[in-house]
Enzyme design. Structure first.
Site, PDB file in Angstrom:
ATOM      1  N   ASP A   5      51.699  43.194  45.795  1.00  0.00           N
ATOM      2  CA  ASP A   5      51.206  44.573  45.730  1.00  0.00           C
ATOM      3  C   ASP A   5      50.321  44.881  46.940  1.00  0.00           C
ATOM      4  O   ASP A   5      50.327  45.991  47.453  1.00  0.00           O
ATOM      5  CB  ASP A   5      50.391  44.787  44.445  1.00  0.00           C
ATOM      6  N   ASN A  11      45.840  53.010  44.827  1.00  0.00           N
ATOM      7  CA  ASN A  11      45.280  52.419  43.604  1.00  0.00           C
ATOM      8  C   ASN A  11      44.010  53.146  43.160  1.00  0.00           C
ATOM      9  O   ASN A  11      43.897  53.565  42.027  1.00  0.00           O
ATOM     10  CB  ASN A  11      44.890  50.959  43.841  1.00  0.00           C
ATOM     11  N   ASP A  37      26.309  49.601  39.573  1.00  0.00           N
ATOM     12  CA  ASP A  37      26.939  49.133  40.818  1.00  0.00           C
ATOM     13  C   ASP A  37      27.751  50.222  41.496  1.00  0.00           C
ATOM     14  O   ASP A  37      27.898  50.225  42.713  1.00  0.00           O
ATOM     15  CB  ASP A  37      27.888  47.965  40.511  1.00  0.00           C
ATOM     16  N   THR A  94      46.045  49.243  36.666  1.00  0.00           N
ATOM     17  CA  THR A  94      46.234  47.822  36.356  1.00  0.00           C
ATOM     18  C   THR A  94      45.577  46.918  37.414  1.00  0.00           C
ATOM     19  O   THR A  94      45.719  45.705  37.344  1.00  0.00           O
ATOM     20  CB  THR A  94      47.741  47.493  36.272  1.00  0.00           C
ATOM     21  N   ALA A  95      44.891  47.532  38.372  1.00  0.00           N
ATOM     22  CA  ALA A  95      44.268  46.746  39.446  1.00  0.00           C
ATOM     23  C   ALA A  95      42.756  46.604  39.169  1.00  0.00           C
ATOM     24  O   ALA A  95      42.360  46.153  38.084  1.00  0.00           O
ATOM     25  CB  ALA A  95      44.571  47.403  40.787  1.00  0.00           C
ATOM     26  N   TYR A  96      41.920  46.996  40.104  1.00  0.00           N
ATOM     27  CA  TYR A  96      40.458  46.849  39.967  1.00  0.00           C
ATOM     28  C   TYR A  96      39.971  47.521  38.674  1.00  0.00           C
ATOM     29  O   TYR A  96      39.132  46.988  37.947  1.00  0.00           O
ATOM     30  CB  TYR A  96      39.800  47.489  41.195  1.00  0.00           C
ATOM     31  N   ASN A  97      40.520  48.692  38.384  1.00  0.00           N
ATOM     32  CA  ASN A  97      40.147  49.432  37.181  1.00  0.00           C
ATOM     33  C   ASN A  97      40.274  48.570  35.922  1.00  0.00           C
ATOM     34  O   ASN A  97      39.412  48.582  35.045  1.00  0.00           O
ATOM     35  CB  ASN A  97      41.056  50.666  37.068  1.00  0.00           C
TER      36      ASN A  97
HETATM   37  P1  NAP Z   1      44.219  41.942  47.233  1.00  0.00           P
HETATM   38  O1  NAP Z   1      44.029  40.503  47.365  1.00  0.00           O
HETATM   39  O2  NAP Z   1      45.239  42.646  48.079  1.00  0.00           O
HETATM   40  O3  NAP Z   1      44.514  42.312  45.704  1.00  0.00           O
HETATM   41  C1  NAP Z   1      43.825  41.686  44.660  1.00  0.00           C
HETATM   42  C2  NAP Z   1      44.772  41.505  43.491  1.00  0.00           C
HETATM   43  O4  NAP Z   1      45.080  42.796  42.931  1.00  0.00           O
HETATM   44  C3  NAP Z   1      46.127  40.887  43.921  1.00  0.00           C
HETATM   45  O5  NAP Z   1      46.510  39.912  42.972  1.00  0.00           O
HETATM   46  C4  NAP Z   1      47.072  42.080  43.906  1.00  0.00           C
HETATM   47  O6  NAP Z   1      48.419  41.734  43.624  1.00  0.00           O
HETATM   48  C5  NAP Z   1      46.494  42.877  42.734  1.00  0.00           C
HETATM   49  N1  NAP Z   1      46.919  44.282  42.717  1.00  0.00           N
HETATM   50  C6  NAP Z   1      46.880  45.170  43.739  1.00  0.00           C
HETATM   51  N2  NAP Z   1      47.318  46.369  43.306  1.00  0.00           N
HETATM   52  C7  NAP Z   1      47.640  46.223  41.994  1.00  0.00           C
HETATM   53  C8  NAP Z   1      48.128  47.108  41.008  1.00  0.00           C
HETATM   54  N3  NAP Z   1      48.378  48.394  41.272  1.00  0.00           N
HETATM   55  N4  NAP Z   1      48.320  46.635  39.753  1.00  0.00           N
HETATM   56  C9  NAP Z   1      48.058  45.344  39.463  1.00  0.00           C
HETATM   57  N5  NAP Z   1      47.577  44.454  40.359  1.00  0.00           N
HETATM   58  C10 NAP Z   1      47.363  44.905  41.607  1.00  0.00           C
HETATM   59  O7  NAP Z   1      42.764  42.619  47.415  1.00  0.00           O
HETATM   60  P2  NAP Z   1      42.154  43.699  48.393  1.00  0.00           P
HETATM   61  O8  NAP Z   1      42.926  43.753  49.686  1.00  0.00           O
HETATM   62  O9  NAP Z   1      40.700  43.479  48.419  1.00  0.00           O
HETATM   63  O10 NAP Z   1      42.364  45.112  47.639  1.00  0.00           O
HETATM   64  C11 NAP Z   1      43.581  45.538  47.171  1.00  0.00           C
HETATM   65  C12 NAP Z   1      43.429  45.900  45.723  1.00  0.00           C
HETATM   66  O11 NAP Z   1      42.800  44.828  45.031  1.00  0.00           O
HETATM   67  C13 NAP Z   1      42.520  47.091  45.488  1.00  0.00           C
HETATM   68  O12 NAP Z   1      43.237  48.301  45.536  1.00  0.00           O
HETATM   69  C14 NAP Z   1      41.925  46.800  44.138  1.00  0.00           C
HETATM   70  O13 NAP Z   1      42.604  47.485  43.098  1.00  0.00           O
HETATM   71  C15 NAP Z   1      42.122  45.333  43.907  1.00  0.00           C
HETATM   72  N6  NAP Z   1      40.805  44.698  43.727  1.00  0.00           N
HETATM   73  C16 NAP Z   1      40.553  44.136  42.530  1.00  0.00           C
HETATM   74  C17 NAP Z   1      39.315  43.603  42.269  1.00  0.00           C
HETATM   75  C18 NAP Z   1      39.065  43.001  40.934  1.00  0.00           C
HETATM   76  O14 NAP Z   1      40.022  42.963  40.134  1.00  0.00           O
HETATM   77  N7  NAP Z   1      37.858  42.551  40.631  1.00  0.00           N
HETATM   78  C19 NAP Z   1      38.300  43.635  43.236  1.00  0.00           C
HETATM   79  C20 NAP Z   1      38.601  44.218  44.457  1.00  0.00           C
HETATM   80  C21 NAP Z   1      39.860  44.767  44.692  1.00  0.00           C
HETATM   81  P3  NAP Z   1      49.320  40.842  44.638  1.00  0.00           P
HETATM   82  O15 NAP Z   1      48.896  39.427  44.348  1.00  0.00           O
HETATM   83  O16 NAP Z   1      50.733  41.118  44.216  1.00  0.00           O
HETATM   84  O17 NAP Z   1      49.022  41.300  46.036  1.00  0.00           O
END
Ligand code: NAP
Length: 272
Positions: free
Chosen positions: A56, A129, A158, A169-172
């Site tokens: 993703d 996202n 925060d 389904t991501a950070y949210n």
């Molecule tokens: P990243 O390493 O590219 O992504 C973090 C994880 O989020 C990876 O496993 C990625 O999947 C997954 N992901 C991304 N979009 C998703 C979606 N729409 N539905 C489900 N899983 C999803 O991290 P990054 O470059 O910092 O940021 C990219 C995204 O990561 C952000 O848009 C944010 O949503 C997410 N993120 C999550 C957290 C958290 O969960 N605490 C914190 C910061 C950011 P893949 O392994 O397939 O790439």
């Protein structure tokens, strides 16, 4: 029906630099060429399809890098979570058969837009996202939040996430927000570690906001220079932010849905 039904046969193959993605894209390029498609040497705005090989994260990077193109995306998942990367590298032929016979639908995905206004100007940001407002250096921030010009709360904590259905389904999701079906035209406002004490009172759950309403966030004066804005993982810093207005964008991006898995089975298989 064969692929001669396409007026042009150009396909952009975009891939991660890791070994598996690069091997998979080489195999894919060969198979596409054998079927009469033209794999572009460089990204081509006239292509009929963007195939993203990776996870993703690589899909998100490509959407931003190519400025939210109208060309539909489809993803091949090479060992990542790949929630929206539908195809497994072991199913390339099945995918290409479906592509040849146009056996797919194209889903439009909603995007979130933020107008970030400082004392000097306003800047427009678009996220696939989510767009996150946080404090720099892990500081607690205080935000006055209104929905459709109705004052809702003084948030302390925060920060907040404003996510699209796709981003739900991501950070949210990690922050306790709800999973939202991708075709619903709503935004979700999710608090990040909201403080609740005798001094501060903030909503602890997320709010779902319909597409005809805007979310307005104004930092308190002392926080005007303490905000970090993150769009799909990319950080932005602006001085003297007075307010930010969030809305569902008029733009969408297109995702090829080859019907391999329905959304809820995907939720079960990827998260449980
Ligand atoms: P990243 O390493 O590219 O992504 C973090 C994880 O989020 C990876 O496993 C990625 O999947 C997954 N992901 C991304 N979009 C998703 C979606 N729409 N539905 C489900 N899983 C999803 O991290 P990054 O470059 O910092 O940021 C990219 C995204 O990561 C952000 O848009 C944010 O949503 C997410 N993120 C999550 C957290 C958290 O969960 N605490 C914190 C910061 C950011 P893949 O392994 O397939 O790439």
């Amino acid at each position: 029906m064969d692929n001669s039904t396409y007026k042009n046969k150009k396909i952009n193959v975009i891939y991660n630099n890791d070994k598996e993605s690069s091997n998979t894209s080489n195999l894919l390029k060969q198979k596409l060429t054998d079927r009469g498609y033209e794999v572009t040497k460089e990204y081509d705005n006239e292509a009929i399809l963007n195939i993203c090989v990776g996870g993703d994260g690589s899909f998100l990077t490509a959407v931003h890098q190519y400025s939210f193109p109208e060309i539909p995306f489809v993803g091949i998942n090479t060992g990542h979570l790949g929630f929206f990367q539908e195809i497994s590298p072991t199913n390339l032929d099945e995918f290409l058969d479906k592509l040849d016979s146009k056996d797919y639908i194209v889903d439009s995905l909603y995007l979130v837009e933020a107008l970030v206004c400082t004392r000097n100007s306003c800047i427009n940001l678009i996220g696939v996202n989510e767009i996150v407002v946080k404090g720099i250096e892990s500081r607690v921030i205080h935000l006055n939040i209104s929905i459709d010009n109705t004052y809702l709360e003084r948030f302390s904590g925060d920060g907040v996430i404003v996510s699209t259905p796709m981003g739900s389904t991501a950070y949210n999701f990690s922050a306790g927000g709800s999973i939202v079906y991708t075709t619903l035209d709503v935004l979700q406002l999710t608090p990040l570690s909201p403080i609740n004490s005798k001094v501060y009172r903030s909503l602890t759950t997320s709010s779902i906001v319909p597409s005809d309403m805007e979310i307005q966030i104004a930092p308190e004066y002392r926080d005007e220079n303490s905000l970090l804005i993150t769009v799909d993982g990319n950080q932005h810093r602006y001085e003297n932010i007075t307010h930010i207005i969030f809305k569902l964008s008029n733009m969408t991006i297109n995702l090829l849905n080859i019907g391999k898995k329905d959304f809820w089975s995907n939720v079960r298989d990827k998260f449980l």
